[in-house]
Structure formats: C-alpha cells, structure tokens
Design a protein around this motif. Structure first.
Motif, PDB file in Angstrom:
ATOM      1  N   CYS A 128     -13.528  -5.069   1.930  1.00  0.00           N
ATOM      2  CA  CYS A 128     -13.517  -3.739   2.558  1.00  0.00           C
ATOM      3  C   CYS A 128     -13.050  -3.827   4.011  1.00  0.00           C
ATOM      4  O   CYS A 128     -12.272  -2.980   4.471  1.00  0.00           O
ATOM      5  CB  CYS A 128     -14.901  -3.098   2.500  1.00  0.00           C
ATOM      6  N   LEU A 157       0.839  -1.201   0.000  1.00  0.00           N
ATOM      7  CA  LEU A 157       0.000   0.000   0.000  1.00  0.00           C
ATOM      8  C   LEU A 157       0.871   1.246   0.000  1.00  0.00           C
ATOM      9  O   LEU A 157       1.851   1.331   0.746  1.00  0.00           O
ATOM     10  CB  LEU A 157      -0.904   0.017   1.229  1.00  0.00           C
ATOM     11  N   ALA A 159      -7.965   2.300  -2.557  1.00  0.00           N
ATOM     12  CA  ALA A 159      -6.578   2.224  -2.087  1.00  0.00           C
ATOM     13  C   ALA A 159      -5.654   2.312  -3.291  1.00  0.00           C
ATOM     14  O   ALA A 159      -6.089   2.164  -4.435  1.00  0.00           O
ATOM     15  CB  ALA A 159      -6.345   0.919  -1.327  1.00  0.00           C
ATOM     16  N   PRO A 185      -5.784   3.063   3.020  1.00  0.00           N
ATOM     17  CA  PRO A 185      -7.046   2.928   2.277  1.00  0.00           C
ATOM     18  C   PRO A 185      -8.116   3.860   2.831  1.00  0.00           C
ATOM     19  O   PRO A 185      -8.146   4.152   4.027  1.00  0.00           O
ATOM     20  CB  PRO A 185      -7.424   1.456   2.499  1.00  0.00           C
ATOM     21  N   GLU A 186      -8.991   4.331   1.950  1.00  0.00           N
ATOM     22  CA  GLU A 186     -10.040   5.278   2.332  1.00  0.00           C
ATOM     23  C   GLU A 186     -11.421   4.656   2.190  1.00  0.00           C
ATOM     24  O   GLU A 186     -11.710   4.001   1.195  1.00  0.00           O
ATOM     25  CB  GLU A 186      -9.975   6.520   1.449  1.00  0.00           C
ATOM     26  N   LEU A 209      -9.243  -4.202   4.024  1.00  0.00           N
ATOM     27  CA  LEU A 209      -8.587  -2.939   3.662  1.00  0.00           C
ATOM     28  C   LEU A 209      -8.692  -1.908   4.782  1.00  0.00           C
ATOM     29  O   LEU A 209      -7.757  -1.143   5.023  1.00  0.00           O
ATOM     30  CB  LEU A 209      -9.197  -2.369   2.380  1.00  0.00           C
ATOM     31  N   MET A 226     -14.364   0.865  -0.507  1.00  0.00           N
ATOM     32  CA  MET A 226     -13.023   1.296  -0.119  1.00  0.00           C
ATOM     33  C   MET A 226     -12.198   1.544  -1.384  1.00  0.00           C
ATOM     34  O   MET A 226     -12.389   0.867  -2.403  1.00  0.00           O
ATOM     35  CB  MET A 226     -12.323   0.216   0.716  1.00  0.00           C
TER      36      MET A 226
END
Length: 102
Positions: free
Chosen positions: A52, A10, A28, A14-15, A55, A26
C-alpha cells in the motif's frame, strides 16, 4: 486463483480506501502488454502495508511489477465481444516512477 507476477503501467492514480472496519487498503488499475501486442487490464487490490505504501506514492503512467494471487476473468462488452481481465490481490509491489528529465 494462481500466484504469479505481472508488469505493466498504471492507468490511473491508485486510490486509498477503508473497509467497513476502517482497515486501509489500496486499489489501482494497470494495463499489461500481451505478447501479441494487445493489452490486458489488471484490477489491483493491496492490503499489505508495504504494498500500500508503494502504491500510495505512484501516479498514472508509472511502471509497476505486481506479485500476488491472480484470478483470470472474462467480461463481455456491449457488442457481445469477450475480453480478458485479471484481478490481483498484490502481496508485493515494485515500481519505477517516471522522473522528470533533467
């Protein structure tokens, strides 16, 4: 699109986001190493609740393996140089978080 699996790390946390119907997903970004030593950026979106959840627990630098539908793309930088990038809708996320040394 093609189905496949890719590994990498990553490049950010992650958002969590919601679509206009308030369904969660999510996003990323992952950097994957190519066989020649170069790296390929991978844009990730996950709608599956299990993917999700995985993440959501990860942070920048964690190693991940993503399985899903890939779309290869090319973007042109300001110097008119082409760069490969992959977009993936991840159906499964497997992760190895970095744990502190004890």
């Amino acid at each position: 699109m093609m189905d496949g699996m890719i590994t990498g790390r990553l490049t950010g946390t992650p958002e969590h986001r919601s679509d206009r119907n308030h369904r969660p997903f999510m996003v990323a970004r992952v950097r994957s190493e190519a066989s020649d030593g170069s790296s390929i950026p991978v844009n990730v979106v996950a709608f599956d609740t299990t993917a999700c959840d995985v993440l959501r627990r990860l942070i920048e630098g964690d190693a991940v393996a993503l399985r899903g539908s890939f779309t290869p793309k090319v973007w042109i930088d300001r110097q008119d140089q082409p760069h490969a990038v992959l977009d993936i809708v991840a159906h499964q996320v497997m992760a190895v978080p970095d744990f502190p040394d004890y």
